[in-house]
Design a protein around this motif. Structure first.
Motif, PDB file in Angstrom:
ATOM      1  N   ARG A 283      65.354  47.705  30.271  1.00  0.00           N
ATOM      2  CA  ARG A 283      64.098  47.074  30.701  1.00  0.00           C
ATOM      3  C   ARG A 283      62.978  47.351  29.702  1.00  0.00           C
ATOM      4  O   ARG A 283      62.175  46.470  29.395  1.00  0.00           O
ATOM      5  CB  ARG A 283      63.721  47.578  32.106  1.00  0.00           C
TER       6      ARG A 283
ATOM      7  N   ASP B 231      66.242  38.125  35.902  1.00  0.00           N
ATOM      8  CA  ASP B 231      65.208  39.151  35.916  1.00  0.00           C
ATOM      9  C   ASP B 231      65.742  40.465  36.478  1.00  0.00           C
ATOM     10  O   ASP B 231      65.014  41.428  36.612  1.00  0.00           O
ATOM     11  CB  ASP B 231      63.999  38.663  36.728  1.00  0.00           C
ATOM     12  N   ASN B 232      67.036  40.492  36.781  1.00  0.00           N
ATOM     13  CA  ASN B 232      67.660  41.657  37.384  1.00  0.00           C
ATOM     14  C   ASN B 232      68.255  42.541  36.289  1.00  0.00           C
ATOM     15  O   ASN B 232      69.236  42.163  35.639  1.00  0.00           O
ATOM     16  CB  ASN B 232      68.745  41.193  38.363  1.00  0.00           C
ATOM     17  N   THR B 233      67.678  43.723  36.097  1.00  0.00           N
ATOM     18  CA  THR B 233      68.127  44.609  35.015  1.00  0.00           C
ATOM     19  C   THR B 233      69.549  45.103  35.249  1.00  0.00           C
ATOM     20  O   THR B 233      70.301  45.285  34.291  1.00  0.00           O
ATOM     21  CB  THR B 233      67.163  45.809  34.880  1.00  0.00           C
TER      22      THR B 233
ATOM     23  N   ALA C 257      69.364  43.657  26.963  1.00  0.00           N
ATOM     24  CA  ALA C 257      68.029  43.087  27.162  1.00  0.00           C
ATOM     25  C   ALA C 257      68.047  41.579  26.945  1.00  0.00           C
ATOM     26  O   ALA C 257      67.309  40.848  27.616  1.00  0.00           O
ATOM     27  CB  ALA C 257      67.024  43.756  26.224  1.00  0.00           C
TER      28      ALA C 257
ATOM     29  N   TRP D 221      63.292  45.008  26.714  1.00  0.00           N
ATOM     30  CA  TRP D 221      62.853  43.651  27.061  1.00  0.00           C
ATOM     31  C   TRP D 221      61.325  43.574  27.181  1.00  0.00           C
ATOM     32  O   TRP D 221      60.697  42.672  26.629  1.00  0.00           O
ATOM     33  CB  TRP D 221      63.514  43.203  28.359  1.00  0.00           C
ATOM     34  N   ASP D 222      60.756  44.529  27.902  1.00  0.00           N
ATOM     35  CA  ASP D 222      59.302  44.515  28.123  1.00  0.00           C
ATOM     36  C   ASP D 222      58.514  44.674  26.830  1.00  0.00           C
ATOM     37  O   ASP D 222      57.390  44.195  26.724  1.00  0.00           O
ATOM     38  CB  ASP D 222      58.894  45.611  29.123  1.00  0.00           C
TER      39      ASP D 222
ATOM     40  N   LEU E  90      68.468  39.537  29.903  1.00  0.00           N
ATOM     41  CA  LEU E  90      67.289  39.360  30.759  1.00  0.00           C
ATOM     42  C   LEU E  90      66.594  38.023  30.516  1.00  0.00           C
ATOM     43  O   LEU E  90      65.728  37.629  31.297  1.00  0.00           O
ATOM     44  CB  LEU E  90      66.308  40.518  30.573  1.00  0.00           C
TER      45      LEU E  90
ATOM     46  N   LEU F  49      69.541  51.586  32.472  1.00  0.00           N
ATOM     47  CA  LEU F  49      68.777  50.488  33.083  1.00  0.00           C
ATOM     48  C   LEU F  49      67.316  50.547  32.651  1.00  0.00           C
ATOM     49  O   LEU F  49      66.716  49.522  32.298  1.00  0.00           O
ATOM     50  CB  LEU F  49      68.875  50.544  34.606  1.00  0.00           C
TER      51      LEU F  49
END
Length: 197
Positions: free
Chosen positions: A43, A73-75, A66, A46-47, A69, A39
């Protein structure tokens, strides 16, 4: 239309697999500690805008998860979504292989057993890489059965993008291809995998 009708066992198994895995994913917290590590890595991908991947693992699963996403917005949902996609595809692809090899009834039996086989179902209901890896490897087998080694090699490269050990299985398939279909088919299969490596 006739060709579409022959896929009904695949669609039936895939639909049941999707419903069962969706049900399990709402009641199953995870298989092991790597669920939670995955998880964080999803994230992070994606970030970073898909520019940073943990170098201890292959990037394929994390990139696919990712990408989910973009829709949530829920990983947890994103990571489980990628695993579920692989798990449902694996059940359907295994059904298709069995149908091509043995017919409709064995295909349905194989597919339904895979739908409810505990480990197969639970891996696809949590945030683990194996279901996506299995889907890519089964895609390799289908391509080779259909005489499309180049496309099989592309799926082999995708399998390698998910798990380091893919070349071990793919090398055996390449050797089998060399002896059954010849050097040219083997090279067409191996080229994408070697390029990915």
């Amino acid at each position: 239309m006739k060709r579409a009708k022959e896929f009904w066992p695949v669609w039936l198994v895939s639909s049941i697999a999707a419903m069962w895995r969706l049900y399990l994913s709402t009641r199953y917290a995870g298989w092991e500690e790597s669920d939670y590590g995955n998880l964080a890595m999803v994230r992070g991908v994606w970030d970073s805008g898909f520019t940073h991947f943990d170098m201890n693992h292959m990037p394929g699963y994390y990139a696919v998860a990712a990408a989910f996403l973009a829709f949530t917005d829920n990983t947890v949902i994103a990571a489980k979504g990628a695993s579920m996609l692989g798990g449902v595809a694996s059940a359907g692809l295994a059904t298709l292989i069995m149908q091509r090899m043995a017919g409709v009834v064995p295909a349905l039996l194989c597919g339904l057993l895979l739908v409810f086989q505990p480990e197969f179902a639970l891996y696809a209901s949590s945030s683990l890489r194996e279901p996506l890896y299995a889907a890519f490897l089964l895609s390799v087998l289908i391509c080779l059965l259909e005489g499309r080694p180049g496309l099989g090699g592309l799926f082999g490269a995708l399998a390698f993008s998910v798990r380091f050990e893919a070349p071990l299985a793919l090398a055996l398939l390449g050797a089998l291809l060399w002896f059954s279909k010849g050097r040219k088919a083997c090279f067409r299969f191996a080229a994408p995998v070697l390029a990915a490596m």
